[in-house]
Design a protein around this motif. Structure first.
Motif, PDB file in Angstrom:
ATOM      1  N   ALA A 134       0.828  -1.204   0.000  1.00  0.00           N
ATOM      2  CA  ALA A 134       0.000   0.000   0.000  1.00  0.00           C
ATOM      3  C   ALA A 134       0.864   1.257   0.000  1.00  0.00           C
ATOM      4  CB  ALA A 134      -0.934  -0.003   1.213  1.00  0.00           C
ATOM      5  N   LEU A 135       1.950   1.258   0.782  1.00  0.00           N
ATOM      6  CA  LEU A 135       2.852   2.404   0.801  1.00  0.00           C
ATOM      7  C   LEU A 135       3.552   2.577  -0.543  1.00  0.00           C
ATOM      8  CD1 LEU A 135       4.492   2.112   4.346  1.00  0.00           C
ATOM      9  CD2 LEU A 135       2.759   3.744   3.591  1.00  0.00           C
ATOM     10  N   LEU A 136       3.910   1.461  -1.152  1.00  0.00           N
ATOM     11  CA  LEU A 136       4.570   1.539  -2.456  1.00  0.00           C
ATOM     12  C   LEU A 136       3.653   2.154  -3.505  1.00  0.00           C
ATOM     13  CD1 LEU A 136       6.632  -1.756  -2.878  1.00  0.00           C
ATOM     14  CD2 LEU A 136       7.483   0.593  -2.791  1.00  0.00           C
ATOM     15  N   ARG A 137       2.393   1.778  -3.484  1.00  0.00           N
ATOM     16  CA  ARG A 137       1.458   2.327  -4.469  1.00  0.00           C
ATOM     17  C   ARG A 137       1.358   3.840  -4.338  1.00  0.00           C
ATOM     18  NH1 ARG A 137      -1.526  -2.381  -3.263  1.00  0.00           N
ATOM     19  NH2 ARG A 137      -2.813  -1.249  -1.754  1.00  0.00           N
ATOM     20  N   LEU A 138       1.462   4.345  -3.115  1.00  0.00           N
ATOM     21  CA  LEU A 138       1.426   5.786  -2.918  1.00  0.00           C
ATOM     22  C   LEU A 138       2.736   6.456  -3.311  1.00  0.00           C
ATOM     23  CD1 LEU A 138      -0.371   6.030   0.554  1.00  0.00           C
ATOM     24  CD2 LEU A 138      -1.320   6.669  -1.669  1.00  0.00           C
ATOM     25  N   ALA A 139       3.849   5.770  -3.061  1.00  0.00           N
ATOM     26  CA  ALA A 139       5.156   6.399  -3.229  1.00  0.00           C
ATOM     27  C   ALA A 139       5.694   6.349  -4.656  1.00  0.00           C
ATOM     28  CB  ALA A 139       6.168   5.747  -2.289  1.00  0.00           C
ATOM     29  N   LEU A 140       5.393   5.292  -5.393  1.00  0.00           N
ATOM     30  CA  LEU A 140       6.040   5.102  -6.692  1.00  0.00           C
ATOM     31  C   LEU A 140       5.758   6.225  -7.700  1.00  0.00           C
ATOM     32  CD1 LEU A 140       5.877   1.239  -7.297  1.00  0.00           C
ATOM     33  CD2 LEU A 140       7.836   2.641  -6.642  1.00  0.00           C
ATOM     34  N   PRO A 141       4.532   6.764  -7.807  1.00  0.00           N
ATOM     35  CA  PRO A 141       4.333   7.867  -8.765  1.00  0.00           C
ATOM     36  C   PRO A 141       5.223   9.068  -8.477  1.00  0.00           C
ATOM     37  CG  PRO A 141       2.220   6.948  -8.102  1.00  0.00           C
ATOM     38  CD  PRO A 141       3.252   6.332  -7.207  1.00  0.00           C
ATOM     39  N   ALA A 142       5.386   9.421  -7.203  1.00  0.00           N
ATOM     40  CA  ALA A 142       6.245  10.551  -6.862  1.00  0.00           C
ATOM     41  C   ALA A 142       7.701  10.240  -7.175  1.00  0.00           C
ATOM     42  CB  ALA A 142       6.078  10.902  -5.390  1.00  0.00           C
ATOM     43  N   LEU A 143       8.121   9.017  -6.918  1.00  0.00           N
ATOM     44  CA  LEU A 143       9.508   8.639  -7.207  1.00  0.00           C
ATOM     45  C   LEU A 143       9.778   8.653  -8.706  1.00  0.00           C
ATOM     46  CD1 LEU A 143       9.763   5.776  -4.604  1.00  0.00           C
ATOM     47  CD2 LEU A 143      11.053   7.915  -4.558  1.00  0.00           C
ATOM     48  N   ARG A 144       8.814   8.189  -9.480  1.00  0.00           N
ATOM     49  CA  ARG A 144       8.981   8.251 -10.939  1.00  0.00           C
ATOM     50  C   ARG A 144       9.095   9.698 -11.403  1.00  0.00           C
ATOM     51  NH1 ARG A 144       8.295   3.437 -13.392  1.00  0.00           N
ATOM     52  NH2 ARG A 144       7.055   1.841 -12.322  1.00  0.00           N
TER      53      ARG A 144
END
Length: 219
Positions: A134-144
């Motif tokens: 769940a945290l990854l789903r939130l974080a990955l767009p910002a990291l990209r």
């Protein structure tokens, strides 16, 4: 862009710290991420101009991608006649060097598995959050978006800043070699200092009091 006043960090000096919160992060996670450095610089400088209106000395600090943002913001503000007292850049190769560095893949369009692998490399022992889908789903767009900004950033040579530049590096950073940090010295006519501190890419977490001391003493 949003700048947030932080609590006093060090009692020896009467100065305020302001943190920049990017769109798409933390309480701004519902906002669209920004994918261009120049747009972030536009937003940050617009927020900071009223804060700097009192004419007091100020410094800028940025870590990793934030070092690029702090550097370009310093150049923009200096062009407006608001020269920083100091620019502190951390965990980032000099902007004049090509990105990505040799051996580092282009990550903004990489699949999630490769992106997570890169994050584990950078985070080291502090990578527990990457085990939570769940945290990854939130974080990955910002990291990209961050990697897209770095991929598309174009360094434009200038005359050099008229403020001192302090560059911080981690001696075990897996992606930012110490010798790639030293060329930050080319970006200033007012003195350069480089500090190599123990730690990996996020060495700042272990050395926050020292970094606060470094910035505050220059102000």
């Amino acid at each position: 862009m949003r700048t947030t006043p932080c609590p006093p960090l060090w009692p020896r000096w009467a100065w305020r710290a302001w943190a920049v919160q990017y769109p798409g992060r933390q309480e701004r996670f519902r906002e669209a991420c920004v994918e261009r450095v120049d747009l972030l610089v536009d937003a940050v400088t617009a927020e900071f101009r009223p804060v700097l209106g009192d004419g007091l000395p100020f410094g800028l600090f940025g870590h990793s991608m934030g070092a690029v943002l702090a550097f370009e913001t310093a150049r923009r503000l200096a062009g407006d006649g608001r020269k920083p007292a100091v620019l502190v850049v951390s965990g980032r190769q000099a902007p004049s060097l090509p990105w990505p560095p040799p051996g580092v893949p282009s990550l903004w369009d990489a699949d999630a598995a490769l992106l997570v692998e890169e994050l584990r490399l950078l985070a080291g022992q502090d990578a527990e959050a990457l085990d939570h889908p769940a945290l990854l789903r939130l974080a990955l767009p910002a990291l990209r978006a961050d990697y897209r900004m770095l991929q598309d950033y174009t360094y434009v040579p200038g005359a050099g800043l008229d403020c001192p530049v302090i560059a911080l590096a981690g001696d075990r950073d897996p992606r930012v070699a110490v010798d790639a940090v030293a060329p930050w010295g080319r970006e200033t006519r007012a003195g350069f200092e480089m500090q190599v501190l123990p730690g990996g890419h996020f060495f700042v977490d272990e050395h926050l009091p020292h970094i606060v001391e470094t910035i505050g003493s220059r102000l």
